[in-house]
Design a protein around this motif. Structure first.
Motif, PDB file in Angstrom:
ATOM      1  N   THR A 129       3.245  75.520  24.888  1.00 41.04           N
ATOM      2  CA  THR A 129       2.319  75.095  25.947  1.00 41.04           C
ATOM      3  C   THR A 129       2.997  73.977  26.728  1.00 41.04           C
ATOM      4  N   SER A 130       4.106  74.291  27.362  1.00 41.14           N
ATOM      5  CA  SER A 130       4.951  73.268  27.978  1.00 41.14           C
ATOM      6  C   SER A 130       4.902  73.346  29.502  1.00 41.14           C
ATOM      7  N   ASP A 131       5.913  72.751  30.147  1.00 39.11           N
ATOM      8  CA  ASP A 131       5.975  72.709  31.606  1.00 39.11           C
ATOM      9  C   ASP A 131       5.861  74.091  32.231  1.00 39.11           C
ATOM     10  N   GLU A 132       6.566  75.068  31.613  1.00 42.37           N
ATOM     11  CA  GLU A 132       6.568  76.408  32.200  1.00 42.37           C
ATOM     12  C   GLU A 132       5.158  76.975  32.298  1.00 42.37           C
ATOM     13  N   HIS A 133       4.377  76.786  31.256  1.00 42.66           N
ATOM     14  CA  HIS A 133       3.021  77.339  31.251  1.00 42.66           C
ATOM     15  C   HIS A 133       2.117  76.634  32.266  1.00 42.66           C
ATOM     16  N   ILE A 134       2.256  75.325  32.341  1.00 45.04           N
ATOM     17  CA  ILE A 134       1.458  74.573  33.310  1.00 45.04           C
ATOM     18  C   ILE A 134       1.789  75.028  34.729  1.00 45.04           C
ATOM     19  N   THR A 135       3.089  75.239  35.003  1.00 46.92           N
ATOM     20  CA  THR A 135       3.505  75.699  36.328  1.00 46.92           C
ATOM     21  C   THR A 135       2.912  77.066  36.651  1.00 46.92           C
ATOM     22  N   VAL A 136       2.961  77.974  35.682  1.00 49.56           N
ATOM     23  CA  VAL A 136       2.389  79.307  35.899  1.00 49.56           C
ATOM     24  C   VAL A 136       0.913  79.202  36.238  1.00 49.56           C
ATOM     25  N   MET A 137       0.181  78.417  35.473  1.00 50.81           N
ATOM     26  CA  MET A 137      -1.259  78.321  35.696  1.00 50.81           C
ATOM     27  C   MET A 137      -1.579  77.672  37.035  1.00 50.81           C
ATOM     28  N   GLU A 138      -0.780  76.684  37.438  1.00 52.85           N
ATOM     29  CA  GLU A 138      -0.989  76.065  38.744  1.00 52.85           C
ATOM     30  C   GLU A 138      -0.758  77.067  39.864  1.00 52.85           C
ATOM     31  N   CYS A 139       0.293  77.864  39.736  1.00 53.57           N
ATOM     32  CA  CYS A 139       0.599  78.850  40.779  1.00 53.57           C
ATOM     33  C   CYS A 139      -0.450  79.962  40.837  1.00 53.57           C
ATOM     34  N   LEU A 140      -0.997  80.313  39.678  1.00 50.43           N
ATOM     35  CA  LEU A 140      -1.954  81.411  39.646  1.00 50.43           C
ATOM     36  C   LEU A 140      -3.348  80.995  40.101  1.00 50.43           C
ATOM     37  N   LYS A 141      -3.558  79.691  40.305  1.00 49.40           N
ATOM     38  CA  LYS A 141      -4.855  79.251  40.835  1.00 49.40           C
ATOM     39  C   LYS A 141      -5.097  79.786  42.235  1.00 49.40           C
TER      40      LYS A 141
END
Length: 260
Positions: A129-141
């Protein structure tokens, strides 16, 4: 460019080595087998195994006015793939990047790939649950993500990490489609009987505890491992296997997700 994608599904796992990429590739192949047009995005930047699993290593990617053109598994262009693995000279080249560069690459993968109209885009993520996952979720908003499939093995050490992944999904507002328990038992390639060499039912028990759906239990089947390095679907090659049955059941559960 995700405007033409009807359904986006993220495949997650809190633990590495649970077979997440195998589930992602075979689920993509199963969806295609059912007549859907599918994209597979591999954002496991440090361990991009999707090109190897689909027999696509060494393929080149090109750019057009709309961005990168994904690699197609065959001439039908019904399964398109993007991975950082296509940008590496060979499988042994490491990706030694700090967080900001990883974040930039993931944003580029999510915004600058020219996906055609897709029924499903499967996003294979790195563990944790690191930077990569946070970035994905931000982009998918900015688009509609239809949910996450979480992969685990039945051992307690894996289940502990998957609990964190479930908490991550709930805190970030991601719908959990369900949990897949992988590597639950070993299927003899000769008599096809299944032996629980590790523990079993951990995935189903975790799903019940967290009140999320249990999508199925996949055994260790050497016949499935033989398919690695090709674009062959379990549904075609091993139609009577437990793996094929579980994958088809998952496809059936995904079908109501507004495919038009």
């Amino acid at each position: 460019m995700l405007e033409k994608v009807k359904n986006i599904i993220v495949v997650l796992s809190g633990k590495g080595g649970v077979g997440k990429s195998t589930v992602s590739t075979q689920l993509s192949l199963a969806l295609r087998k059912n007549g859907f047009k599918v994209g597979l995005l591999d954002i496991d930047l440090c361990g991009p195994s999707v090109p190897y699993l689909l027999g696509l290593e060494g393929r080149d990617i090109f750019q057009c006015d709309e961005g990168w053109v994904p690699v197609y598994t065959d001439d039908t262009q019904t399964l398109s793939v993007m991975s950082i693995g296509f940008l590496l000279k060979n499988r042994e080249d490491p990706v030694i990047w700090r967080g900001p560069k990883k974040t930039s690459m993931i944003r580029q993968f999510l915004s600058d790939v020219r996906w055609d109209e897709l029924d499903y885009l499967i996003i294979d993520t790195p563990p944790g649950t690191s930077d990569e996952h946070i970035t994905v979720m931000e982009c998918l908003k900015e688009v509609e993500c239809h949910g996450a499939i979480i992969v685990t093995t039945p051992q307690e050490v894996a289940l502990d990490d998957v609990r964190k992944e479930i908490t991550f999904c709930k805190k970030t507002g991601i719908n959990i489609i369900g949990i897949v328990e992988n590597m639950s038992g070993f299927v003899c390639p000769h008599c096809t009987s299944c032996t629980n060499i590790f523990s079993s039912n951990g995935g189903s028990e975790l799903a019940a505890y967290c009140q999320v759906p249990h999508l199925g239990t996949l055994p260790i089947d050497p016949r499935v491992g033989v398919l690695a390095g090709s674009s062959a679907s379990v549904l075609d090659e091993l139609p009577d296997s437990t793996t094929a049955e579980v994958l088809q059941n998952i496809v059936e559960k995904l079908k109501p997700i507004t495919v038009t």
